[in-house]
Design a protein around this motif. Structure first.
Motif, short mmCIF file in Angstrom:
data_model
loop_
_atom_site.label_atom_id
_atom_site.label_comp_id
_atom_site.label_asym_id
_atom_site.label_seq_id
_atom_site.Cartn_x
_atom_site.Cartn_y
_atom_site.Cartn_z
N GLN A 125 9.56 -72.91 -76.22
CA GLN A 125 8.43 -72.51 -77.05
C GLN A 125 8.85 -71.56 -78.15
OE1 GLN A 125 5.67 -71.09 -73.94
NE2 GLN A 125 4.24 -72.63 -74.65
N GLU A 126 9.72 -70.61 -77.80
CA GLU A 126 10.13 -69.60 -78.78
C GLU A 126 10.83 -70.23 -79.98
OE1 GLU A 126 10.03 -67.65 -74.74
OE2 GLU A 126 10.70 -69.53 -75.59
N PHE A 127 11.78 -71.12 -79.70
CA PHE A 127 12.52 -71.78 -80.77
C PHE A 127 11.59 -72.59 -81.66
CE2 PHE A 127 14.25 -75.97 -81.93
CZ PHE A 127 15.10 -75.58 -82.97
N LEU A 128 10.70 -73.36 -81.05
CA LEU A 128 9.81 -74.22 -81.82
C LEU A 128 8.82 -73.41 -82.64
CD1 LEU A 128 9.27 -77.01 -79.17
CD2 LEU A 128 10.57 -77.19 -81.30
N LEU A 129 8.37 -72.27 -82.11
CA LEU A 129 7.49 -71.40 -82.89
C LEU A 129 8.22 -70.87 -84.12
CD1 LEU A 129 5.54 -69.24 -80.27
CD2 LEU A 129 4.57 -70.82 -81.95
N LEU A 130 9.45 -70.42 -83.92
CA LEU A 130 10.21 -69.91 -85.06
C LEU A 130 10.45 -71.01 -86.09
CD1 LEU A 130 12.88 -67.59 -83.40
CD2 LEU A 130 10.89 -66.92 -84.75
N ARG A 131 10.70 -72.21 -85.61
CA ARG A 131 10.93 -73.31 -86.55
C ARG A 131 9.67 -73.61 -87.36
NH1 ARG A 131 13.03 -79.21 -84.68
NH2 ARG A 131 10.88 -79.35 -83.96
N ALA A 132 8.51 -73.53 -86.71
CA ALA A 132 7.26 -73.75 -87.43
C ALA A 132 7.03 -72.66 -88.48
CB ALA A 132 6.09 -73.80 -86.44
N VAL A 133 7.37 -71.42 -88.12
CA VAL A 133 7.26 -70.33 -89.09
C VAL A 133 8.22 -70.54 -90.25
CG1 VAL A 133 7.57 -67.85 -89.44
CG2 VAL A 133 6.43 -68.67 -87.38
N ARG A 134 9.46 -70.94 -89.92
CA ARG A 134 10.47 -71.20 -90.95
C ARG A 134 9.99 -72.29 -91.92
NH1 ARG A 134 15.08 -74.58 -90.30
NH2 ARG A 134 13.49 -76.00 -89.43
N ASP A 135 9.42 -73.36 -91.37
CA ASP A 135 8.96 -74.45 -92.22
C ASP A 135 7.87 -73.99 -93.17
OD1 ASP A 135 10.75 -76.07 -90.92
OD2 ASP A 135 9.26 -77.03 -89.63
N SER A 150 2.87 -59.73 -82.22
CA SER A 150 2.25 -58.99 -81.12
C SER A 150 1.79 -59.90 -79.99
CB SER A 150 1.05 -58.18 -81.64
OG SER A 150 0.05 -59.04 -82.15
N GLY A 151 1.67 -61.19 -80.25
CA GLY A 151 1.14 -62.10 -79.24
C GLY A 151 2.18 -62.71 -78.32
N VAL A 152 3.44 -62.27 -78.42
CA VAL A 152 4.47 -62.80 -77.53
C VAL A 152 4.90 -61.71 -76.56
CG1 VAL A 152 5.31 -64.47 -79.22
CG2 VAL A 152 6.32 -62.21 -79.15
N GLY A 153 5.30 -62.13 -75.35
CA GLY A 153 5.67 -61.15 -74.34
C GLY A 153 6.83 -60.29 -74.75
N ASP A 154 7.90 -60.89 -75.26
CA ASP A 154 9.08 -60.15 -75.67
C ASP A 154 9.50 -60.68 -77.04
OD1 ASP A 154 11.51 -58.97 -76.10
OD2 ASP A 154 12.30 -59.35 -74.09
N PRO A 155 9.18 -59.95 -78.11
CA PRO A 155 9.51 -60.45 -79.45
C PRO A 155 11.01 -60.59 -79.68
CG PRO A 155 8.77 -58.17 -79.56
CD PRO A 155 8.50 -58.64 -78.17
N TYR A 156 11.81 -59.77 -78.99
CA TYR A 156 13.26 -59.84 -79.19
C TYR A 156 13.83 -61.10 -78.53
CZ TYR A 156 12.37 -55.06 -80.53
OH TYR A 156 11.85 -53.94 -81.14
N ALA A 157 13.28 -61.48 -77.38
CA ALA A 157 13.69 -62.73 -76.74
C ALA A 157 13.32 -63.92 -77.62
CB ALA A 157 13.06 -62.87 -75.36
N LEU A 158 12.16 -63.84 -78.28
CA LEU A 158 11.77 -64.92 -79.20
C LEU A 158 12.77 -65.02 -80.35
CD1 LEU A 158 8.28 -65.84 -80.48
CD2 LEU A 158 10.05 -65.34 -82.14
N LEU A 159 13.14 -63.88 -80.93
CA LEU A 159 14.05 -63.90 -82.07
C LEU A 159 15.47 -64.30 -81.66
CD1 LEU A 159 12.83 -60.66 -83.90
CD2 LEU A 159 12.30 -63.02 -84.48
#
Length: 399
Positions: A125-135, A150-159
């Motif tokens: 989920q994290e990777f695909l969210l970032l890809r959607a933001v990138r697009d 703010s809506g993700v449990g760990d923003p650093y894990a997402l990044l």
């Protein structure tokens, strides 16, 4: 925009996005307004339960930008929707290979997984969210994009997710093996191309997130004791990840909370970077929680633009400190906050130095000369982390 939960990140993100939108608003100078169709700002929320649509007075339309003002749009990304759509597209490409399932058994296993079963797959989920933001950010439709994490449990894990996923792909199907098999077995070409696309997106996202010329990270922390206790850990993670931090915003929130202590702490931790490379600002207190567009506009948040300067582990310095040949000694150093130096853990995985800070492990790519070296120790002088290296006899070129 990120920080500890409950810091009012969403409100500050809206205030910052409105500030950018106002800066893009065309000005009348004795004539007609200039056309600035591309000078719009996009605010992105990745919280499936975000209240931003209600607070901004617009409809909740997942996956589609909605106009909030003449210069500001809101994009609400639903993680499950993004995941299921992307996985459906990917498995369709795998399934189209057909015979590839026989040539590579893992292909059949992957293609047989339903999109709804992927909610627990680490990093998906994290990777695909970032890809959607990138697009969205690279579409050319918006001049500035503000992302509320703010809506993700760990923003650093997402990044960090592009790095994690790229490493997993390389372990499961190394790139050199993937390309060789695709050239030898044409039936695998389409599968390899699909995997290669994901791997390429991982590399692109890593570069984009660490690019100080195009990205800026803003850390929002609450005033009072909670802000003082959480700030060092968040700053440490931003530095070990090499995030292009541009501002620390102390959010007073409703009521008259004292922000001076947290702002002073931030300046102390930043040292010479305070208010030069990283601005320390205060979001003034208000009597009530800003819940409507006019109230959010009055927050008057100004976000610092990217300045082109890398920070932390993204700006390492390599030094030759003595000796020659196998007796040579090298030092790798970068500015690093360590709230608890005794908890620092260093490891090695291939060409990466694994650094664990505040319970968070981050792979730091090693410069080429150090990839043929062994780690011999580490020091921390209160400002910089210094890792010592010596040539590995098995890898160091012999004359």
């Amino acid at each position: 925009m990120l920080g500890p939960g409950g810091s009012g990140i969403s409100a500050v993100a809206v205030g910052g996005a409105l500030g950018l939108a106002d800066a893009h608003r065309p000005q009348r100078r004795g004539g007609p307004l200039a056309a600035v169709d591309a000078a719009r700002t996009l605010l992105v929320t990745v919280d499936p339960r975000s209240t931003l649509p209600q607070r901004l007075g617009v409809f909740r339309v997942a996956g589609e930008p909605v106009a909030v003002t003449g210069e500001l749009d809101l994009l609400h990304l639903d993680p499950l929707q993004v995941l299921e759509q992307a996985w459906t597209d990917f498995t369709a490409a795998l399934d189209a290979a057909g015979v590839g399932r026989k040539l590579l058994p893992v292909v059949g296993t992957i293609a047989g997984v339903d999109a709804g079963e992927l909610t627990g797959l680490p990093g998906a989920q994290e990777f695909l969210l970032l890809r959607a933001v990138r697009d969205a950010a690279t579409s050319g439709r918006w001049q500035s994009v503000v992302v509320d994490l703010s809506g993700v449990g760990d923003p650093y894990a997402l990044l960090r997710s592009p790095t994690v996923l790229a490493a997993a792909i390389d372990r499961l199907w190394p790139r050199n093996v993937r390309l060789a098999q695709a050239s030898e077995k044409p039936a695998l070409a389409q599968v390899a191309a699909a995997v290669e696309s994901i791997d390429r997106d991982c590399r692109d996202l890593r570069e984009l997130l660490a690019d100080p010329t195009g990205a800026a990270v803003h850390l929002v922390v609450p005033a009072g004791g909670r802000g003082q206790s959480t700030l060092p850990d968040h700053l440490a993670l931003a530095e070990v990840m090499g995030l292009p931090l541009r501002s620390i915003l102390v959010n007073a929130g409703p009521g008259a909370l004292d922000t001076d202590a947290v702002a002073a702490q931030a300046r102390t931790l930043l040292g010479g970077d305070a208010d030069r490379a990283v601005r320390v600002g205060v979001v003034a207190a208000h009597d009530v929680e800003p819940g409507k567009l006019p109230q959010l506009r009055r927050l008057d948040v100004r976000l610092s633009a990217p300045d082109g300067h890398a920070r932390g582990a993204a700006a390492p310095v390599v030094e030759h400190v003595g000796g020659g040949g196998l007796e040579a000694r090298y030092r790798l150093r970068w500015r690093q906050t360590l709230p608890r130096p005794e908890d620092l853990v260093l490891g090695r995985s291939g060409d990466d130095l694994l650094v664990t800070v505040s319970g968070f492990r981050q792979p730091v790519p090693l410069p080429s000369v150090l990839r043929r070296c062994q780690v011999t120790g580490a020091d921390f002088d209160g400002d910089e982390l210094m890792v010592h290296f010596q040539p590995d006899p098995a890898l160091w070129p012999q004359r």
